[in-house]
Design a protein around this motif. Structure first.
Motif, mmCIF file in Angstrom:
data_model
loop_
_atom_site.group_PDB
_atom_site.id
_atom_site.type_symbol
_atom_site.label_atom_id
_atom_site.label_comp_id
_atom_site.label_asym_id
_atom_site.label_seq_id
_atom_site.Cartn_x
_atom_site.Cartn_y
_atom_site.Cartn_z
ATOM 1 N N THR A 74 -27.347 -20.695 25.812
ATOM 2 C CA THR A 74 -26.285 -21.219 25.245
ATOM 3 C C THR A 74 -26.685 -22.427 24.539
ATOM 4 O O THR A 74 -26.143 -22.790 23.271
ATOM 5 N N GLY A 75 -27.690 -23.153 25.091
ATOM 6 C CA GLY A 75 -28.204 -24.345 24.300
ATOM 7 C C GLY A 75 -29.159 -24.041 22.917
ATOM 8 O O GLY A 75 -29.063 -24.704 22.079
ATOM 9 N N LEU A 76 -29.491 -22.738 22.778
ATOM 10 C CA LEU A 76 -30.223 -22.042 21.654
ATOM 11 C C LEU A 76 -29.401 -21.678 20.837
ATOM 12 O O LEU A 76 -29.533 -21.587 19.716
ATOM 13 N N CYS A 77 -28.610 -20.937 20.956
ATOM 14 C CA CYS A 77 -27.595 -20.180 20.193
ATOM 15 C C CYS A 77 -26.107 -20.349 20.189
ATOM 16 O O CYS A 77 -25.407 -19.688 19.607
ATOM 17 N N GLY A 78 -25.721 -21.192 21.074
ATOM 18 C CA GLY A 78 -24.146 -21.658 21.167
ATOM 19 C C GLY A 78 -23.762 -20.811 22.381
ATOM 20 O O GLY A 78 -23.773 -20.124 23.227
ATOM 21 N N ASP A 79 -22.181 -20.903 22.453
ATOM 22 C CA ASP A 79 -21.321 -20.704 23.601
ATOM 23 C C ASP A 79 -20.718 -19.359 23.563
ATOM 24 O O ASP A 79 -19.674 -18.956 24.373
ATOM 25 N N GLY A 80 -20.935 -18.540 22.350
ATOM 26 C CA GLY A 80 -20.356 -17.153 22.365
ATOM 27 C C GLY A 80 -20.756 -16.182 23.654
ATOM 28 O O GLY A 80 -21.896 -16.487 24.102
ATOM 29 N N GLU A 81 -20.026 -15.265 23.744
ATOM 30 C CA GLU A 81 -20.184 -14.298 24.804
ATOM 31 C C GLU A 81 -21.536 -13.655 24.882
ATOM 32 O O GLU A 81 -22.368 -13.568 25.786
ATOM 33 N N CYS A 83 -24.472 -15.340 23.501
ATOM 34 C CA CYS A 83 -25.189 -16.135 24.077
ATOM 35 C C CYS A 83 -25.259 -16.295 25.569
ATOM 36 O O CYS A 83 -26.043 -16.620 26.149
ATOM 37 N N VAL A 84 -24.170 -16.342 26.104
ATOM 38 C CA VAL A 84 -23.860 -16.376 27.351
ATOM 39 C C VAL A 84 -24.490 -15.269 28.177
ATOM 40 O O VAL A 84 -25.220 -15.358 29.318
ATOM 41 N N ARG A 85 -24.427 -14.104 27.707
ATOM 42 C CA ARG A 85 -25.229 -13.000 28.411
ATOM 43 C C ARG A 85 -26.615 -12.608 28.005
ATOM 44 O O ARG A 85 -27.246 -11.820 28.563
ATOM 45 N N LEU A 86 -27.188 -13.189 27.051
ATOM 46 C CA LEU A 86 -28.721 -13.216 26.552
ATOM 47 C C LEU A 86 -29.698 -13.150 27.479
ATOM 48 O O LEU A 86 -30.398 -12.204 27.370
ATOM 49 N N GLY A 87 -29.446 -14.014 28.547
ATOM 50 C CA GLY A 87 -30.373 -13.715 29.568
ATOM 51 C C GLY A 87 -30.568 -12.743 30.270
ATOM 52 O O GLY A 87 -31.805 -12.211 30.562
ATOM 53 N N SER A 88 -29.648 -11.620 30.149
ATOM 54 C CA SER A 88 -29.787 -10.297 30.912
ATOM 55 C C SER A 88 -30.560 -9.619 30.089
ATOM 56 O O SER A 88 -31.529 -8.997 30.624
ATOM 57 N N PRO A 89 -30.487 -9.263 28.998
ATOM 58 C CA PRO A 89 -31.456 -8.127 28.489
ATOM 59 C C PRO A 89 -32.867 -8.802 28.183
ATOM 60 O O PRO A 89 -33.641 -8.106 28.476
ATOM 61 N N LEU A 90 -32.885 -9.955 28.186
ATOM 62 C CA LEU A 90 -34.107 -10.562 28.069
ATOM 63 C C LEU A 90 -34.910 -10.508 29.527
ATOM 64 O O LEU A 90 -35.956 -10.082 29.274
ATOM 65 N N ALA A 91 -34.220 -10.727 30.381
ATOM 66 C CA ALA A 91 -34.979 -10.670 31.504
ATOM 67 C C ALA A 91 -35.253 -9.163 31.757
ATOM 68 O O ALA A 91 -36.216 -8.789 32.516
ATOM 69 N N HIS A 92 -34.386 -8.049 31.540
ATOM 70 C CA HIS A 92 -34.767 -6.845 31.898
ATOM 71 C C HIS A 92 -35.853 -6.480 31.024
ATOM 72 O O HIS A 92 -36.663 -5.655 31.292
ATOM 73 N N MET A 93 -35.967 -6.875 29.577
ATOM 74 C CA MET A 93 -37.107 -6.950 28.945
ATOM 75 C C MET A 93 -38.367 -7.145 29.631
ATOM 76 O O MET A 93 -39.433 -6.551 29.682
ATOM 77 N N GLY A 94 -38.432 -8.441 30.196
ATOM 78 C CA GLY A 94 -39.709 -9.078 30.993
ATOM 79 C C GLY A 94 -39.855 -8.110 31.976
ATOM 80 O O GLY A 94 -40.958 -7.973 32.329
ATOM 81 N N ALA A 95 -38.828 -7.320 32.810
ATOM 82 C CA ALA A 95 -39.096 -6.695 33.954
ATOM 83 C C ALA A 95 -39.893 -5.521 33.628
ATOM 84 O O ALA A 95 -40.534 -5.027 34.306
#
Length: 502
Positions: A74-81, A83-95
């Protein structure tokens, strides 16, 4: 030593760049869906967002990593839904890429490539990528730890043992289920006589010590808060249930439900292959040490969660770490037997599911509102954005008040959707015990004499109203979602809080 299968000639598609290209395209598509078709945050997601506004070393129900990750996105792209959820697809990409490295290290680039693709398209990964939860972070750490272990077992040196320890420690900051990784390692070493001398090597113990060092700040936070997160985790598992006669209560129906749910997690075709490999595990492990490693990091977890479902209950996602190793295992099985058609068919089936998830709103219009109401998994979160906007208007029309809530499931989403965010809101709690994050962090008892706007789903909150000098119903907010189903919230103006028990 574990060595990868020989591949001649190597196919550029199976390179790390090829796998990364496929996984990045899937991730970009999922992020695009979240941006173009936003779904309101659930109360759990909204609560995690609240955590991210105040970074701590621990929180009531989970370790702190999820709050830190949301603060970053959210610090990178704001408090929209999205951006709040962005960590999930990125973490699965890394996994997925870590799983590629596991497969390539053990069996070669082709198995690595298809392991990454299979994982990235799993039904559970598709669903998990659309919400923010601790599971994607756990699976990323689990996959990284497994890759580091495969390199360490191949004589990679102390740096890989250290990398494994760091990954375990960070995984524990995501979810305490990461503790199953060292237990799986013990199973593998016990199953592999030729590997048992590792227990006498300092690198292994230093790696586990490093994991404890990483998680130590959270352990210290828990110690200072009565180990509240551990207590919540224990209570959530609901172990130790007894029957009416004092004996241990068994729940075969819940176990059957859990086992059935794994077809939705891993996919029906892959689950059949996995069941076959488990049935032939003894022979397979005797023939191939690599398979023994993967079995040790999947079968015990599935067995443990199945037993827990029989004793109490087990959510479908609780066995998710098992599918990191299981993905490589089933792809290696297909490689050995030339059953690539089954793997490709499974991927195709999962992509159809992914498209269905992405276009769910279109599908609901086609199947009609009655059926959509019965099967819509998002109906419990819909409408909170509209409720939040209307509560905000009511709040603005009643200056000098503070928002008061009686339930976490109402408070969390409205802390997010009421603008400006009412971070000074409090939760009603007469027991003095902590049932959730808001009980831990707010205290209505400190606000005697103040005025509030109570936001509740209750039509007659008489117990709460009785603790105030004056009360008035100022708004009834109704948000229709489907015919006969909607959200209804009442807002009461309460003046002069007299204190609990008065």
């Amino acid at each position: 030593m574990m060595v990868a299968s020989a591949e001649s000639p190597p196919d550029p598609l199976y390179s790390a760049r090829g796998a990364l290209a496929v996984v990045v395209m899937l991730t970009a598509w999922r992020v695009g869906v979240m941006v173009l078709h936003p779904i309101p945050l659930s109360f759990d997601e909204a609560q995690y967002w609240v955590w991210s506004r105040s970074l701590e070393l621990g929180y009531f129900s989970k370790p702190p990593l999820i709050g830190w990750v949301i603060a970053l996105t959210t610090g990178l792209c704001g408090d929209g839904e999205a951006c709040v959820r962005l960590g999930s697809p990125l973490a699965h990409m890394g996994a997925a890429m870590a799983i590629y490295l596991v497969g390539r290290t053990l069996y070669g680039a082709r198995v690595g490539f298809w392991s990454a693709v299979v994982y990235a398209t799993l039904p559970a990964v598709t669903l998990s990528s659309m919400v923010i939860s601790v599971d994607p972070l756990l699976l990323l750490c689990w996959a990284l730890a497994l890759f580091a272990l495969t390199r360490a077992l191949d004589g990679g040196g102390g740096k890989w043992w250290a990398a494994m320890g760091v990954a375990i420690g960070v995984g524990l900051l995501a979810k305490y289920a990461m503790a199953l990784f060292p237990l799986s390692l013990v199973v593998y070493l016990a199953w592999s006589p030729e590997r048992r001398p590792l227990l006498r090597r300092p690198q292994v113990w230093l790696a586990l010590l490093l994991a404890l060092v990483v998680v130590a700040p959270n352990l210290a936070w828990n110690a200072g808060h009565g180990f509240i997160t551990f207590a919540h985790t224990r209570d959530n598992a609901q172990l130790g249930g007894v029957g009416g006669g004092g004996g241990l209560a068994l729940h075969p129906g819940k176990m059957a439900e859990f086992l059935g749910s794994q077809a939705a997690v891993f996919g029906p075709l892959l689950l059949v292959v996995l069941a076959w490999t488990v049935a032939t595990a003894r022979r397979l492990a005797a023939e191939d040490e690599r398979a023994r490693l993967l079995l040790a990091f999947s079968v015990p977890i599935l067995g443990l969660m199945t037993a827990e479902s029989l004793l109490s209950r087990a959510n479908a996602n609780w066995a998710a770490p098992a599918y990191v190793a299981a993905t490589v295992l089933v792809v290696a099985w297909a490689d050995r037997r030339g059953r690539w058609g089954l793997i490709k068919a499974s991927v195709a089936l999962h992509l159809v599911v992914a498209v269905g998830v992405a276009e769910y709103e279109t599908l609901t219009r086609l199947i009609g509102p009655d059926l959509a109401r019965r099967i819509d998994p998002t109906k419990k979160v819909r409408g909170w954005d509209i409720v939040g906007a209307q509560v905000a208007r009511t709040w603005q029309a009643n200056p000098g008040t503070r928002l008061l809530f009686d339930r976490r499931r109402v408070m969390a989403p409205l802390l997010y959707y009421v603008r400006p965010h009412p971070f000074d809101a409090v939760k009603w709690n007469t027991t003095g015990r902590f049932h959730d994050h808001f009980d831990l962090t707010t205290d209505l008892g400190r606000h005697v004499g103040e005025n509030f706007l109570l936001v509740t789903e209750e039509s007659n909150p008489d117990t709460i109203v009785a603790a105030f000098a004056r009360s008035e119903l100022v708004s009834v907010i109704r948000v229709p979602i489907y015919p006969g189903y909607g959200r209804e919230v009442r807002v009461f103006r309460l003046e002069g809080f007299k204190g609990y028990g008065r």
